[in-house]
Design a protein around this motif. Structure first.
Motif, PDB file in Angstrom:
ATOM      1  N   MET A  65       0.814  -1.206   0.000  1.00 17.12           N
ATOM      2  CA  MET A  65       0.000   0.000   0.000  1.00 17.12           C
ATOM      3  C   MET A  65       0.853   1.263   0.000  1.00 17.12           C
ATOM      4  O   MET A  65       0.508   2.252  -0.650  1.00 17.12           O
ATOM      5  CB  MET A  65      -0.921  -0.011   1.214  1.00 17.12           C
ATOM      6  CG  MET A  65      -2.255   0.589   0.950  1.00 17.12           C
ATOM      7  SD  MET A  65      -3.367   0.173   2.251  1.00 17.12           S
ATOM      8  CE  MET A  65      -4.426   1.587   2.143  1.00 17.12           C
ATOM      9  N   LEU A  66       1.977   1.216   0.699  1.00 15.45           N
ATOM     10  CA  LEU A  66       2.896   2.345   0.714  1.00 15.45           C
ATOM     11  C   LEU A  66       3.426   2.632  -0.689  1.00 15.45           C
ATOM     12  O   LEU A  66       3.410   3.782  -1.153  1.00 15.45           O
ATOM     13  CB  LEU A  66       4.052   2.059   1.671  1.00 15.45           C
ATOM     14  CG  LEU A  66       5.108   3.127   1.822  1.00 15.45           C
ATOM     15  CD1 LEU A  66       4.539   4.330   2.548  1.00 15.45           C
ATOM     16  CD2 LEU A  66       6.300   2.585   2.565  1.00 15.45           C
ATOM     17  N   ILE A  67       3.856   1.596  -1.383  1.00 16.43           N
ATOM     18  CA  ILE A  67       4.365   1.757  -2.754  1.00 16.43           C
ATOM     19  C   ILE A  67       3.265   2.241  -3.691  1.00 16.43           C
ATOM     20  O   ILE A  67       3.492   3.112  -4.538  1.00 16.43           O
ATOM     21  CB  ILE A  67       4.998   0.444  -3.247  1.00 16.43           C
ATOM     22  CG1 ILE A  67       6.271   0.154  -2.463  1.00 16.43           C
ATOM     23  CG2 ILE A  67       5.289   0.501  -4.735  1.00 16.43           C
ATOM     24  CD1 ILE A  67       6.836  -1.234  -2.671  1.00 16.43           C
ATOM     25  N   MET A  68       2.060   1.691  -3.524  1.00 16.25           N
ATOM     26  CA  MET A  68       0.938   2.129  -4.365  1.00 16.25           C
ATOM     27  C   MET A  68       0.623   3.598  -4.153  1.00 16.25           C
ATOM     28  O   MET A  68       0.351   4.331  -5.111  1.00 16.25           O
ATOM     29  CB  MET A  68      -0.303   1.281  -4.078  1.00 16.25           C
ATOM     30  CG  MET A  68      -0.280  -0.048  -4.742  1.00 16.25           C
ATOM     31  SD  MET A  68      -1.717  -1.101  -4.410  1.00 16.25           S
ATOM     32  CE  MET A  68      -3.047   0.013  -4.251  1.00 16.25           C
ATOM     33  N   MET A  69       0.652   4.062  -2.891  1.00 15.97           N
ATOM     34  CA  MET A  69       0.369   5.472  -2.624  1.00 15.97           C
ATOM     35  C   MET A  69       1.461   6.381  -3.185  1.00 15.97           C
ATOM     36  O   MET A  69       1.163   7.444  -3.730  1.00 15.97           O
ATOM     37  CB  MET A  69       0.196   5.706  -1.123  1.00 15.97           C
ATOM     38  CG  MET A  69      -1.138   5.289  -0.577  1.00 15.97           C
ATOM     39  SD  MET A  69      -2.531   6.047  -1.415  1.00 15.97           S
ATOM     40  CE  MET A  69      -2.239   7.779  -1.120  1.00 15.97           C
ATOM     41  N   LEU A  70       2.711   5.953  -3.045  1.00 17.63           N
ATOM     42  CA  LEU A  70       3.810   6.754  -3.615  1.00 17.63           C
ATOM     43  C   LEU A  70       3.670   6.868  -5.129  1.00 17.63           C
ATOM     44  O   LEU A  70       3.872   7.936  -5.705  1.00 17.63           O
ATOM     45  CB  LEU A  70       5.158   6.149  -3.238  1.00 17.63           C
ATOM     46  CG  LEU A  70       5.555   6.293  -1.770  1.00 17.63           C
ATOM     47  CD1 LEU A  70       6.811   5.471  -1.479  1.00 17.63           C
ATOM     48  CD2 LEU A  70       5.772   7.756  -1.421  1.00 17.63           C
ATOM     49  N   MET A  71       3.308   5.772  -5.775  1.00 15.47           N
ATOM     50  CA  MET A  71       3.135   5.800  -7.232  1.00 15.47           C
ATOM     51  C   MET A  71       1.905   6.600  -7.641  1.00 15.47           C
ATOM     52  O   MET A  71       1.938   7.354  -8.615  1.00 15.47           O
ATOM     53  CB  MET A  71       3.048   4.376  -7.770  1.00 15.47           C
ATOM     54  CG  MET A  71       4.349   3.621  -7.695  1.00 15.47           C
ATOM     55  SD  MET A  71       4.202   1.913  -8.221  1.00 15.47           S
ATOM     56  CE  MET A  71       3.724   2.105  -9.919  1.00 15.47           C
ATOM     57  N   ALA A  72       0.809   6.438  -6.888  1.00 18.34           N
ATOM     58  CA  ALA A  72      -0.434   7.132  -7.241  1.00 18.34           C
ATOM     59  C   ALA A  72      -0.311   8.645  -7.070  1.00 18.34           C
ATOM     60  O   ALA A  72      -0.923   9.406  -7.818  1.00 18.34           O
ATOM     61  CB  ALA A  72      -1.583   6.600  -6.394  1.00 18.34           C
ATOM     62  N   MET A 110       2.052   8.978 -12.791  1.00 16.38           N
ATOM     63  CA  MET A 110       0.642   9.024 -13.174  1.00 16.38           C
ATOM     64  C   MET A 110       0.283  10.155 -14.129  1.00 16.38           C
ATOM     65  O   MET A 110      -0.802  10.161 -14.689  1.00 16.38           O
ATOM     66  CB  MET A 110      -0.220   9.148 -11.913  1.00 16.38           C
ATOM     67  CG  MET A 110      -0.127   7.962 -10.983  1.00 16.38           C
ATOM     68  SD  MET A 110      -0.680   6.430 -11.726  1.00 16.38           S
ATOM     69  CE  MET A 110      -2.426   6.749 -11.888  1.00 16.38           C
ATOM     70  N   GLY A 111       1.196  11.109 -14.274  1.00 13.43           N
ATOM     71  CA  GLY A 111       0.896  12.226 -15.170  1.00 13.43           C
ATOM     72  C   GLY A 111      -0.239  13.078 -14.626  1.00 13.43           C
ATOM     73  O   GLY A 111      -0.292  13.392 -13.443  1.00 13.43           O
ATOM     74  N   GLU A 112      -1.180  13.409 -15.500  1.00 12.73           N
ATOM     75  CA  GLU A 112      -2.290  14.266 -15.082  1.00 12.73           C
ATOM     76  C   GLU A 112      -3.287  13.538 -14.178  1.00 12.73           C
ATOM     77  O   GLU A 112      -4.166  14.162 -13.593  1.00 12.73           O
ATOM     78  CB  GLU A 112      -3.017  14.832 -16.299  1.00 12.73           C
ATOM     79  CG  GLU A 112      -3.716  13.777 -17.135  1.00 12.73           C
ATOM     80  CD  GLU A 112      -4.459  14.380 -18.306  1.00 12.73           C
ATOM     81  OE1 GLU A 112      -5.452  15.103 -18.079  1.00 12.73           O
ATOM     82  OE2 GLU A 112      -4.023  14.127 -19.434  1.00 12.73           O
ATOM     83  N   PHE A 113      -3.181  12.226 -14.068  1.00 11.46           N
ATOM     84  CA  PHE A 113      -4.106  11.441 -13.260  1.00 11.46           C
ATOM     85  C   PHE A 113      -3.582  11.178 -11.846  1.00 11.46           C
ATOM     86  O   PHE A 113      -4.121  10.328 -11.132  1.00 11.46           O
ATOM     87  CB  PHE A 113      -4.410  10.113 -13.951  1.00 11.46           C
ATOM     88  CG  PHE A 113      -4.999  10.293 -15.311  1.00 11.46           C
ATOM     89  CD1 PHE A 113      -6.294  10.761 -15.461  1.00 11.46           C
ATOM     90  CD2 PHE A 113      -4.254  10.012 -16.436  1.00 11.46           C
ATOM     91  CE1 PHE A 113      -6.840  10.948 -16.714  1.00 11.46           C
ATOM     92  CE2 PHE A 113      -4.785  10.191 -17.693  1.00 11.46           C
ATOM     93  CZ  PHE A 113      -6.089  10.658 -17.837  1.00 11.46           C
ATOM     94  N   ALA A 114      -2.549  11.891 -11.447  1.00 13.25           N
ATOM     95  CA  ALA A 114      -1.992  11.710 -10.109  1.00 13.25           C
ATOM     96  C   ALA A 114      -3.029  12.054  -9.050  1.00 13.25           C
ATOM     97  O   ALA A 114      -3.819  12.988  -9.204  1.00 13.25           O
ATOM     98  CB  ALA A 114      -0.751  12.585  -9.929  1.00 13.25           C
ATOM     99  N   VAL A 115      -3.027  11.278  -7.980  1.00 14.35           N
ATOM    100  CA  VAL A 115      -3.971  11.481  -6.878  1.00 14.35           C
ATOM    101  C   VAL A 115      -3.559  12.728  -6.111  1.00 14.35           C
ATOM    102  O   VAL A 115      -2.387  12.943  -5.825  1.00 14.35           O
ATOM    103  CB  VAL A 115      -3.969  10.242  -5.956  1.00 14.35           C
ATOM    104  CG1 VAL A 115      -4.843  10.473  -4.746  1.00 14.35           C
ATOM    105  CG2 VAL A 115      -4.400   9.016  -6.708  1.00 14.35           C
ATOM    106  N   LYS A 116      -4.542  13.546  -5.768  1.00 15.70           N
ATOM    107  CA  LYS A 116      -4.253  14.755  -4.999  1.00 15.70           C
ATOM    108  C   LYS A 116      -5.449  15.095  -4.128  1.00 15.70           C
ATOM    109  O   LYS A 116      -6.525  14.517  -4.268  1.00 15.70           O
ATOM    110  CB  LYS A 116      -3.897  15.907  -5.921  1.00 15.70           C
ATOM    111  CG  LYS A 116      -4.934  16.231  -6.953  1.00 15.70           C
ATOM    112  CD  LYS A 116      -4.415  17.276  -7.913  1.00 15.70           C
ATOM    113  CE  LYS A 116      -5.389  17.458  -9.055  1.00 15.70           C
ATOM    114  NZ  LYS A 116      -5.128  16.759 -10.243  1.00 15.70           N
ATOM    115  N   GLY A 117      -5.241  15.983  -3.205  1.00 18.14           N
ATOM    116  CA  GLY A 117      -6.326  16.475  -2.361  1.00 18.14           C
ATOM    117  C   GLY A 117      -6.820  15.460  -1.345  1.00 18.14           C
ATOM    118  O   GLY A 117      -6.040  14.720  -0.740  1.00 18.14           O
TER     119      GLY A 117
END
Length: 73
Positions: A29-36, A42-49
Protein backbone atom coordinates in the motif's frame (compact mmCIF):
# COMPACT_ATOMS: atom_id res chain seq x y z
CA UNK A 1 -8.29 -36.19 5.04
CA UNK A 2 -4.69 -35.51 6.00
CA UNK A 3 -5.69 -32.43 8.01
CA UNK A 4 -8.13 -34.54 10.04
CA UNK A 5 -5.24 -36.71 11.30
CA UNK A 6 -2.86 -33.83 11.98
CA UNK A 7 -2.88 -31.95 15.27
CA UNK A 8 -3.61 -28.73 13.50
CA UNK A 9 -5.60 -25.79 14.86
CA UNK A 10 -7.41 -24.22 11.87
CA UNK A 11 -8.45 -21.13 13.83
CA UNK A 12 -4.84 -20.37 14.74
CA UNK A 13 -3.85 -20.86 11.09
CA UNK A 14 -6.56 -18.44 9.97
CA UNK A 15 -5.40 -15.89 12.54
CA UNK A 16 -1.76 -16.06 11.48
CA UNK A 17 -2.62 -15.97 7.77
CA UNK A 18 -4.57 -12.75 8.43
CA UNK A 19 -1.61 -11.30 10.35
CA UNK A 20 0.76 -12.17 7.50
CA UNK A 21 -1.67 -10.65 5.01
CA UNK A 22 -1.89 -7.42 7.03
CA UNK A 23 1.86 -7.14 7.46
CA UNK A 24 2.60 -7.69 3.78
CA UNK A 25 -0.16 -5.29 2.73
CA UNK A 26 1.55 -2.31 4.41
CA UNK A 27 4.57 -2.03 2.08
CA UNK A 28 2.40 -2.78 -0.95
CA UNK A 29 0.00 0.00 0.00
CA UNK A 30 2.90 2.34 0.71
CA UNK A 31 4.36 1.76 -2.75
CA UNK A 32 0.94 2.13 -4.37
CA UNK A 33 0.37 5.47 -2.62
CA UNK A 34 3.81 6.75 -3.62
CA UNK A 35 3.13 5.80 -7.23
CA UNK A 36 -0.43 7.13 -7.24
CA UNK A 37 0.67 10.53 -5.88
CA UNK A 38 3.63 10.82 -8.25
CA UNK A 39 3.01 13.09 -11.20
CA UNK A 40 6.02 11.49 -12.92
CA UNK A 41 4.32 8.08 -12.83
CA UNK A 42 0.64 9.02 -13.17
CA UNK A 43 0.90 12.23 -15.17
CA UNK A 44 -2.29 14.27 -15.08
CA UNK A 45 -4.11 11.44 -13.26
CA UNK A 46 -1.99 11.71 -10.11
CA UNK A 47 -3.97 11.48 -6.88
CA UNK A 48 -4.25 14.76 -5.00
CA UNK A 49 -6.33 16.47 -2.36
CA UNK A 50 -8.76 14.61 -0.15
CA UNK A 51 -8.23 11.32 -1.99
CA UNK A 52 -4.50 11.50 -1.27
CA UNK A 53 -5.14 12.26 2.40
CA UNK A 54 -7.59 9.37 2.62
CA UNK A 55 -5.12 6.97 1.05
CA UNK A 56 -2.33 7.96 3.42
CA UNK A 57 -4.71 7.75 6.38
CA UNK A 58 -5.76 4.23 5.34
CA UNK A 59 -2.10 3.23 4.94
CA UNK A 60 -1.32 4.58 8.42
CA UNK A 61 -4.33 2.79 9.93
CA UNK A 62 -3.27 -0.49 8.32
CA UNK A 63 0.30 -0.06 9.60
CA UNK A 64 -0.94 0.58 13.15
CA UNK A 65 -3.23 -2.46 12.96
CA UNK A 66 -0.38 -4.64 11.67
CA UNK A 67 1.87 -3.56 14.53
CA UNK A 68 -0.95 -4.14 17.00
CA UNK A 69 -1.58 -7.64 15.66
CA UNK A 70 2.09 -8.60 15.92
CA UNK A 71 2.61 -7.37 19.49
CA UNK A 72 2.09 -10.24 21.93
CA UNK A 73 -0.26 -9.70 24.78
Amino acid sequence: MVIAFMHFDPIRALYWSAVINGVTAVPIMLIMMLMACSRRVMGEFAVKGILSWGGWLATLALAIAAVGACVPG
